[in-house]
Design a protein around this motif. Structure first.
Motif, PDB file in Angstrom:
ATOM      1  N   ALA A  67      37.816 -72.698  -1.037  1.00  0.00           N
ATOM      2  CA  ALA A  67      38.533 -73.350  -2.126  1.00  0.00           C
ATOM      3  C   ALA A  67      38.048 -74.790  -2.244  1.00  0.00           C
ATOM      4  O   ALA A  67      37.433 -75.333  -1.322  1.00  0.00           O
ATOM      5  N   PHE A  68      38.331 -75.399  -3.376  1.00  0.00           N
ATOM      6  CA  PHE A  68      38.020 -76.807  -3.546  1.00  0.00           C
ATOM      7  C   PHE A  68      39.088 -77.454  -4.412  1.00  0.00           C
ATOM      8  O   PHE A  68      39.797 -76.787  -5.157  1.00  0.00           O
ATOM      9  N   VAL A  69      39.202 -78.759  -4.290  1.00  0.00           N
ATOM     10  CA  VAL A  69      40.207 -79.531  -5.013  1.00  0.00           C
ATOM     11  C   VAL A  69      39.523 -80.265  -6.159  1.00  0.00           C
ATOM     12  O   VAL A  69      38.451 -80.841  -5.985  1.00  0.00           O
ATOM     13  N   ARG A  71      40.372 -82.934  -9.616  1.00  0.00           N
ATOM     14  CA  ARG A  71      41.338 -83.775 -10.316  1.00  0.00           C
ATOM     15  C   ARG A  71      41.589 -83.174 -11.682  1.00  0.00           C
ATOM     16  O   ARG A  71      40.677 -82.660 -12.328  1.00  0.00           O
ATOM     17  N   GLU A  72      42.811 -83.241 -12.130  1.00  0.00           N
ATOM     18  CA  GLU A  72      43.169 -82.726 -13.443  1.00  0.00           C
ATOM     19  C   GLU A  72      42.322 -83.451 -14.480  1.00  0.00           C
ATOM     20  O   GLU A  72      42.154 -84.665 -14.445  1.00  0.00           O
ATOM     21  N   GLY A  73      41.720 -82.693 -15.385  1.00  0.00           N
ATOM     22  CA  GLY A  73      40.881 -83.267 -16.416  1.00  0.00           C
ATOM     23  C   GLY A  73      39.413 -83.305 -16.039  1.00  0.00           C
ATOM     24  O   GLY A  73      38.564 -83.572 -16.890  1.00  0.00           O
ATOM     25  N   GLU A  74      39.063 -83.073 -14.784  1.00  0.00           N
ATOM     26  CA  GLU A  74      37.655 -83.023 -14.370  1.00  0.00           C
ATOM     27  C   GLU A  74      37.073 -81.652 -14.619  1.00  0.00           C
ATOM     28  O   GLU A  74      37.790 -80.661 -14.743  1.00  0.00           O
ATOM     29  N   ASP A  75      35.756 -81.598 -14.635  1.00  0.00           N
ATOM     30  CA  ASP A  75      35.046 -80.333 -14.745  1.00  0.00           C
ATOM     31  C   ASP A  75      35.414 -79.470 -13.531  1.00  0.00           C
ATOM     32  O   ASP A  75      35.299 -79.924 -12.391  1.00  0.00           O
ATOM     33  N   PRO A  76      35.868 -78.230 -13.734  1.00  0.00           N
ATOM     34  CA  PRO A  76      36.314 -77.413 -12.604  1.00  0.00           C
ATOM     35  C   PRO A  76      35.188 -76.795 -11.784  1.00  0.00           C
ATOM     36  O   PRO A  76      35.420 -75.896 -11.000  1.00  0.00           O
ATOM     37  N   LYS A  77      33.971 -77.260 -11.936  1.00  0.00           N
ATOM     38  CA  LYS A  77      32.876 -76.734 -11.121  1.00  0.00           C
ATOM     39  C   LYS A  77      32.985 -77.292  -9.716  1.00  0.00           C
ATOM     40  O   LYS A  77      33.362 -78.449  -9.530  1.00  0.00           O
ATOM     41  N   PRO A  78      32.634 -76.493  -8.716  1.00  0.00           N
ATOM     42  CA  PRO A  78      32.705 -76.996  -7.342  1.00  0.00           C
ATOM     43  C   PRO A  78      31.694 -78.110  -7.119  1.00  0.00           C
ATOM     44  O   PRO A  78      30.615 -78.099  -7.718  1.00  0.00           O
ATOM     45  N   PRO A  79      32.035 -79.052  -6.266  1.00  0.00           N
ATOM     46  CA  PRO A  79      31.091 -80.123  -5.968  1.00  0.00           C
ATOM     47  C   PRO A  79      29.919 -79.604  -5.134  1.00  0.00           C
ATOM     48  O   PRO A  79      30.029 -78.590  -4.459  1.00  0.00           O
ATOM     49  N   ALA A  80      28.824 -80.294  -5.203  1.00  0.00           N
ATOM     50  CA  ALA A  80      27.664 -79.932  -4.375  1.00  0.00           C
ATOM     51  C   ALA A  80      28.000 -80.161  -2.917  1.00  0.00           C
ATOM     52  O   ALA A  80      28.723 -81.099  -2.603  1.00  0.00           O
ATOM     53  N   PRO A  81      27.488 -79.287  -2.018  1.00  0.00           N
ATOM     54  CA  PRO A  81      27.818 -79.444  -0.587  1.00  0.00           C
ATOM     55  C   PRO A  81      27.302 -80.731   0.006  1.00  0.00           C
ATOM     56  O   PRO A  81      26.496 -81.413  -0.353  1.00  0.00           O
TER      57      PRO A  81
END
Length: 81
Positions: A67-69, A71-81
């Motif tokens: 899972a990943f967190v 912020r509301e309004g941000e692009d819901p793509k996972p961050p790079a590792p």
């Protein structure tokens, strides 16, 4: 005197879209373990087959995922590792 500005951000947690859930199970009566699988029903069938052969009826089942967190309004793509 310095000033501090605080702001509140709304966050949410979501499942990682590129990492499937992994299902596992183990017998509480012996050392038997189901083969890990992305298919939870397949693991349940393995547990039932083991129960039919051994009459063992209690299993520990686990489901793991990533899972990943965001912020509301941000692009819901996972961050790079």
């Amino acid at each position: 005197m310095s000033r501090v500005v605080l702001r509140s951000l709304v966050h949410r947690i979501t499942a990682h879209p590129d990492v499937p859930l992994a299902y596992t199970a183990s017998c509480e009566s012996c050392s038997w373990k189901a083969e890990p699988s992305a298919d939870g029903e397949a693991v349940d069938v393995e547990c039932m087959a083991h129960s039919g052969r051994s009459n063992h009826r209690q299993f520990t089942r686990t489901v793991t995922g990533r899972a990943f967190v965001v912020r509301e309004g941000e692009d819901p793509k996972p961050p790079a590792p």
